[in-house]
Design an enzyme around this catalytic site. Sequence first.
Site, mmCIF file in Angstrom:
data_model
loop_
_atom_site.group_PDB
_atom_site.id
_atom_site.type_symbol
_atom_site.label_atom_id
_atom_site.label_comp_id
_atom_site.label_asym_id
_atom_site.label_seq_id
_atom_site.Cartn_x
_atom_site.Cartn_y
_atom_site.Cartn_z
ATOM 1 N N GLY A 1 0.846 -1.198 0.000
ATOM 2 C CA GLY A 1 0.000 0.000 0.000
ATOM 3 C C GLY A 1 0.876 1.240 0.000
ATOM 4 N N ARG B 1 0.867 -4.943 -4.946
ATOM 5 C CA ARG B 1 0.971 -6.081 -4.024
ATOM 6 C C ARG B 1 1.254 -7.279 -4.927
ATOM 7 N NH1 ARG B 1 -0.646 -4.032 0.882
ATOM 8 N NH2 ARG B 1 -2.371 -2.552 0.880
ATOM 9 N N ASP C 1 4.907 -4.565 5.815
ATOM 10 C CA ASP C 1 5.383 -5.886 6.229
ATOM 11 C C ASP C 1 5.643 -6.835 5.056
ATOM 12 O OD1 ASP C 1 2.681 -5.789 5.811
ATOM 13 O OD2 ASP C 1 2.116 -6.734 7.702
ATOM 14 N N THR D 1 4.338 2.840 5.440
ATOM 15 C CA THR D 1 2.935 2.427 5.487
ATOM 16 C C THR D 1 2.200 3.365 6.431
ATOM 17 O OG1 THR D 1 1.374 0.760 6.294
ATOM 18 C CG2 THR D 1 3.560 0.674 7.238
ATOM 19 N N ASP E 1 -0.075 2.521 8.309
ATOM 20 C CA ASP E 1 -0.553 1.770 9.491
ATOM 21 C C ASP E 1 0.365 1.871 10.716
ATOM 22 O OD1 ASP E 1 -2.590 1.001 7.870
ATOM 23 O OD2 ASP E 1 -2.149 -1.146 7.906
ATOM 24 N N ASP F 1 2.687 -0.113 11.529
ATOM 25 C CA ASP F 1 2.695 -1.437 12.166
ATOM 26 C C ASP F 1 3.951 -2.261 11.865
ATOM 27 O OD1 ASP F 1 2.214 -1.846 9.491
ATOM 28 O OD2 ASP F 1 0.605 -3.289 9.774
ATOM 29 N N ARG G 1 -5.337 -2.700 9.690
ATOM 30 C CA ARG G 1 -5.849 -4.074 9.754
ATOM 31 C C ARG G 1 -5.424 -4.780 11.020
ATOM 32 N NH1 ARG G 1 -3.938 -5.769 3.855
ATOM 33 N NH2 ARG G 1 -2.193 -4.580 4.644
HETATM 34 O O1 F6P Z 1 -1.325 -0.030 3.420
HETATM 35 C C1 F6P Z 1 -2.027 -0.420 4.522
HETATM 36 C C2 F6P Z 1 -3.473 -0.361 4.241
HETATM 37 O O2 F6P Z 1 -3.841 0.954 3.930
HETATM 38 C C3 F6P Z 1 -4.345 -0.903 5.362
HETATM 39 O O3 F6P Z 1 -4.584 0.006 6.374
HETATM 40 C C4 F6P Z 1 -5.595 -1.302 4.608
HETATM 41 O O4 F6P Z 1 -6.299 -2.285 5.296
HETATM 42 C C5 F6P Z 1 -5.047 -1.816 3.328
HETATM 43 O O5 F6P Z 1 -3.810 -1.157 3.134
HETATM 44 C C6 F6P Z 1 -5.925 -1.621 2.123
HETATM 45 O O6 F6P Z 1 -5.301 -2.222 1.036
HETATM 46 P P1 F6P Z 1 -5.756 -2.055 -0.465
HETATM 47 O O7 F6P Z 1 -5.471 -0.639 -0.860
HETATM 48 O O8 F6P Z 1 -4.911 -3.016 -1.204
HETATM 49 O O9 F6P Z 1 -7.204 -2.334 -0.498
#
Ligand code: F6P
Length: 320
Positions: free
Chosen positions: A11, A72, A103, A125, A127, A129, A171
């Site tokens: 992300g 991803r 991660d 990120t 998050d 995390d 998440r």
């Molecule tokens: O990058 C982290 C994040 O933003 C999380 O907080 C979220 O759950 C996820 O990515 C959403 O991912 P995507 O943009 O692939 O739907």
Amino acid sequence: MKRIGILTSGGDAPGMNAAIRAVVRKAIFEGMEVYGINYGYAGLVAGDIRKLSVSDVGDKIQRGGTFLYSARYPEFGSEEGQLKGIEQLKKFGIEGLVVVGGDGSYMGARALTKHGFPAIGLPGTIDNDIPGTDFTIGFDTSINTVLESIDRIRDTATSHERTFIIEVMGRGAGDIALWSGIAGGAEQVIIPEVDFNMEEVAAKIQEGRDRGKKHSLIVVAEGVMSGNEFADELAKYGDFHARVTVLGHVQRGGSPTAKDRVLASRFGVRAVELLKEGKGGLCIGIRDNKIIASDIVDTLENGKHRIDLDLYDLSKQISF
Ligand code: F6P
């Protein structure tokens, strides 16, 4: 090391561009060359690689997202993908790699390291995390974006004497909820790291109403449950005129804050210093405002991001 590569993966996060810029500028300052890899590990395996110049990173520091794009790419979990990636890096004469991401991106960097290719991870990120650091690139911008929305929601919540459930990203970590909730004066913050009881949530809202409170704001991290599920559960304990706001991907966009730009710049410069010395297999972080580098394998295998529970206790004492 004379030629290094950089990619952004997972992300996106505001400040990734500032990190790329810092890596490119510092490397050129040190007489090294930098190659940008588009679309993260997917672009690495596909060989979507080009040389970056000083001007390629001009006018980028203030931009959200990542101009190298991101993806991803679970396929990089396979040995076949990893070896193909290393083959591409070697084809371009790249001797070390900087990976900016979360991660999943760190896993890729760890795999390259295990195959003997020097890779350095930068935590990027929203998050917050990632183990091995107190803060990640993008977190500060994200909580400020959330804060702006909380402030706006408060206005309308007060006018209509409503309860608002504000679902934020995160998440597996409640950092966005906790920091933005405290900063926004939310009455309750619900995070995955701490159990909650819906009956108590409802009782707290009622207590506030009995004291004459005009609104109640509850910030819920998506890792707990969705805002709509939370509202449905809450409705079993009374009618609190609840409305739900899901902030979604607005939290990931926008121009990075000064704090994120500076953090990204510090991380990027340190990564280049280490690669110049021929060091890889590391991840960069910040602890007590000092830039640190830790073993990426050890950090991923034994480290764990821990939310600041003192901050959570503090929120309990001032939010009601
Ligand atoms: O990058 C982290 C994040 O933003 C999380 O907080 C979220 O759950 C996820 O990515 C959403 O991912 P995507 O943009 O692939 O739907």
